[in-house]
Scaffold this motif. Structure first.
Motif, PDB file in Angstrom:
ATOM      1  N   ARG A 134      14.445 -20.049 -31.630  1.00  0.00           N
ATOM      2  CA  ARG A 134      13.185 -19.307 -31.025  1.00  0.00           C
ATOM      3  C   ARG A 134      12.911 -20.697 -31.607  1.00  0.00           C
ATOM      4  O   ARG A 134      11.479 -21.480 -31.113  1.00  0.00           O
ATOM      5  CB  ARG A 134      12.443 -18.189 -32.345  1.00  0.00           C
ATOM      6  CG  ARG A 134      12.692 -16.854 -30.977  1.00  0.00           C
ATOM      7  CD  ARG A 134      14.290 -16.108 -31.217  1.00  0.00           C
ATOM      8  NE  ARG A 134      14.054 -14.740 -30.048  1.00  0.00           N
ATOM      9  CZ  ARG A 134      14.778 -14.027 -30.144  1.00  0.00           C
ATOM     10  NH1 ARG A 134      16.080 -14.723 -30.397  1.00  0.00           N
ATOM     11  NH2 ARG A 134      15.027 -13.311 -29.825  1.00  0.00           N
ATOM     12  N   ARG A 147      13.706 -18.352 -24.982  1.00  0.00           N
ATOM     13  CA  ARG A 147      13.215 -17.790 -25.772  1.00  0.00           C
ATOM     14  C   ARG A 147      12.402 -18.602 -27.181  1.00  0.00           C
ATOM     15  O   ARG A 147      12.013 -18.119 -27.541  1.00  0.00           O
ATOM     16  CB  ARG A 147      14.784 -17.254 -26.952  1.00  0.00           C
ATOM     17  CG  ARG A 147      14.854 -15.586 -26.197  1.00  0.00           C
ATOM     18  CD  ARG A 147      15.713 -15.124 -27.101  1.00  0.00           C
ATOM     19  NE  ARG A 147      16.658 -14.091 -26.461  1.00  0.00           N
ATOM     20  CZ  ARG A 147      17.156 -13.685 -25.234  1.00  0.00           C
ATOM     21  NH1 ARG A 147      17.299 -14.725 -24.734  1.00  0.00           N
ATOM     22  NH2 ARG A 147      17.867 -12.711 -25.116  1.00  0.00           N
ATOM     23  N   LYS A 191      18.423 -18.003 -35.110  1.00  0.00           N
ATOM     24  CA  LYS A 191      16.628 -17.963 -34.259  1.00  0.00           C
ATOM     25  C   LYS A 191      16.859 -19.804 -34.818  1.00  0.00           C
ATOM     26  O   LYS A 191      15.095 -19.373 -33.988  1.00  0.00           O
ATOM     27  CB  LYS A 191      16.048 -17.112 -34.898  1.00  0.00           C
ATOM     28  CG  LYS A 191      17.155 -15.465 -33.857  1.00  0.00           C
ATOM     29  CD  LYS A 191      15.792 -14.060 -34.262  1.00  0.00           C
ATOM     30  CE  LYS A 191      16.878 -13.318 -33.244  1.00  0.00           C
ATOM     31  NZ  LYS A 191      17.806 -12.641 -33.547  1.00  0.00           N
TER      32      LYS A 191
END
Length: 631
Positions: A104, A127, A81
């Motif tokens: 992210r 995201r 992420k």
């Protein structure tokens, strides 16, 4: 190629990724091993961030890495992420991050990436919420796909060579957009008009709110028919333009004046009232008192103009902007109180009010502030603005979200946070050493360029990079107050001989290292230096060594803070080396004390080893050590 990666294990994926890098000596711990990479939240490989046994991210900043960031290989890490490659030596075009749709955060600042970024480079990364590309060499237009990312909250593109117009960013969560120091042009989209003007500085062709208005273009249409002449046609066009302008301007001016009058009344009324209870209460480590009483007033009663310390023309904001936001007391220290407030665009700022500078002449104070304001370093907190009045001095700087080092060493349990692990502590020590060396280089005329180095004056950003604060204050603090309160005047050379030397900051650095490694608070800093009967940290560490040579330390593990957690045996040697550097900085005899250059050189030479994970490094710590570790 991607399908092959999916067939590999996590160690094989990372080793394949490592092979695409050059100058990767910092990744020595990335080797084939029977041990898993992640053990719960703990990683056995440096720079790997773990969560529940899975690889959450790669945190590889400040490692001297270069080569290629192979996004194709990383696709196989399904839980990935976050990627952090800041402060390395990567160059060339931007990697194909859009293949990693689960990311992210991406941090690439302070590298040498270059070239145009394709417009669709971030397409499909729904995201992604934070993208840092600052201080690279990117060119061409800002990728249009960035304006389509629904969760984007932080975008930093400053310090590149982006050109063209600014896309229309309409994301509701977008609160940081730094486009400064590029080659952009054209009007600022209405969706960004409430951002801080700093976010667009350094782009000569950009206009519109919050910068100056764009110049209006006038289109003249020549009549082609033989319609009757308009009686206004003989009137000067300039005259007509002026009339039109005043028709627009007069209502705006009247409205602004009314608004200012209302704001002034509100501010005056607020200043007569006590502040509400602060939402955040800082730990006052120096005297263990409460942060501040709830009846303390705001930093200033009026809203005079702040003085900017930058080289830009004009001030970027004034005190009125700071007072208009909600004011929150962060803490009250020996020199004054600190307040958190915000600018109209939501940017959080800190205002520090000093009570011990009232005897400083205005001209000298202003010159010293301008000198401090020119300092720029990744490990030094930048002064943004200041305010001078005979009986009041204010410093303004950016708000640092991760509190101080003192909080993380001594009060993290109160905040519900884990203690700092060993790699983070070593990173902090290295950053502090770099920042201190920079201050000594840039402020050579000051005997102690910092003069007040302690854990509560080391702030930590979101990456746990340290930022030195409250530096270079000795010239502007009242002499009596400085001698009573500042760390420099607690050094052995001042206590014994009444003098401060160039090595006084080295002594402070040594005490800070011992505090970081032992978890003990320097008791001579408590209660404003008046002492409380506790043994000081240097004496305590030396007492654990006995009368033998300091190599005794190699077998004495009691001095280390167990909050660092399980440490590989290979790292134990580096920890002991750092503690010995701290002791070398704390020699009472100035002649025997190492100088700053040597201290920084030795600290820079320390490397994370993590050669073995057999057992815990602190297994031999005596059970009766708990009471000694308390501060």
């Amino acid at each position: 190629m991607v399908s092959i990666s999916y067939a590999l294990s996590d160690p094989e994926i990372l080793l394949k990724f490592k092979s695409s890098l050059t100058n990767h000596t910092a990744l020595k711990s990335w080797e084939n091993s029977s041990n898993p990479i992640c053990n719960g939240e703990r990683s056995n490989w440096i720079g790997v961030v773990c969560q529940k046994g899975a690889i959450l991210g790669l945190k590889l900043e400040n490692m001297g890495l270069s080569g290629t960031i192979d996004a194709n290989t990383l696709v196989a890490l399904s839980s990935l992420k976050t990627l952090n490659f800041m402060n390395n030596n990567f160059n060339g075009s931007i990697p194909e991050f859009n293949k990693l749709t689960g990311l992210r955060t991406i941090f690439l600042s302070y590298n040498r990436f270059s070239g145009d970024i394709p417009g669709n480079a971030f397409k499909g990364m729904v995201r992604l919420n934070k993208l840092y590309l600052s201080k690279n060499r990117f060119t061409g237009p800002i990728p249009a796909s960035l304006a389509t990312l629904p969760r984007l909250s932080d975008l930093k593109l400053d310090g590149n060579r982006f050109s063209g117009e600014i896309p229309d960013f309409k994301q509701e969560k977008l609160h940081v957009v730094d486009l400064s120091n590029n080659q952009l042009e054209g009007p600022i989209p209405a969706s960004l008009s409430k951002m801080n003007a700093d976010m667009f500085a350094g782009n000569k062709g950009v206009c519109g709110a919050p910068l100056k208005a764009c110049e209006a273009t006038v289109t003249i249409i020549f009549p082609t028919s033989t319609t009757p002449a308009d009686p206004r046609e003989n009137v000067s066009p300039n005259f007509m333009n002026k009339i039109s302008m005043w028709i627009i301007v007069i209502p705006i001016v009247v409205g602004v004046l009314i608004l200012l009058a209302i704001v002034a009344i509100v501010i005056i009324n607020q200043c007569k009232k006590p502040l509400p209870d602060p939402k955040l209460k800082a730990i006052k480590v120096e005297d263990r008192a409460s942060a501040a009483s709830s009846n303390e007033t705001k930093p200033a009663e009026a809203a005079p103009k702040l003085s900017s310390v930058s080289d830009d023309d004009g001030d970027k904001f004034d005190l009125q902007d700071l007072l208009n936001g909600s004011v929150e007391i962060l803490g009250s220290g020996c020199f004054g109180s600190s307040y958190r407030t915000s600018l109209p665009d939501g940017t959080a700022m800190v205002v520090k009010r000093y009570k011990q500078m009232n005897g400083v002449e205005k001209e000298y104070f202003q010159e010293h502030m301008r000198r401090i304001g020119r300092l720029r370093h990744n490990n030094v907190l930048t002064l943004v603005a200041y305010y001078y009045r005979k009986d009041e001095k204010l410093f303004v700087c950016d708000f640092v979200h991760n509190c101080s080092l003192a909080v993380h060493l001594h009060a993290h349990q109160t905040l519900g946070q884990p203690g700092l692990d060993w790699p983070t502590r070593l990173k902090i020590v290295k950053g502090v050493a770099k920042g201190l060396a920079y201050l000594h280089k840039e402020l050579p005329s000051l005997t102690a360029p910092h003069g007040h180095l302690k854990s509560s004056n080391v702030l930590l950003n979101e990456f746990f990079e340290p930022l030195l604060a409250d530096y270079a204050l000795i010239p502007v603090i009242n002499a009596e107050s400085a001698h009573e309160l500042m760390v420099a005047y607690k050094s052995p050379e001042y206590v014994q001989h009444g003098r401060v030397t160039k090595k006084t900051d080295v002594w402070s650095l040594g005490v800070l290292i011992l505090e970081i490694m032992t978890g003990k608070f320097p008791s001579n800093f408590l209660l404003k230096g008046k002492g409380n009967g506790e043994e000081d940290i240097v004496t305590w560490v030396k007492s654990k060594l006995g009368d033998d040579d300091r190599e005794t330390l190699l077998t004495n593990l009691e001095v280390f803070d167990r909050e660092m957690g399980a440490i590989g045996v290979g790292d134990g040697k580096t920890m002991k080396q750092l503690l010995k550097i701290g002791l070398s900085c704390c020699e009472d005899d100035v002649q025997k004390r190492i100088d700053l250059k040597e201290a920084v050189w030795r600290i820079e030479g320390l490397k994370l080893r993590n050669m073995s994970n057999d057992g815990e490094f602190f297994s031999a710590i005596a059970s009766d050590c708990e009471e000694d570790m308390k501060w």
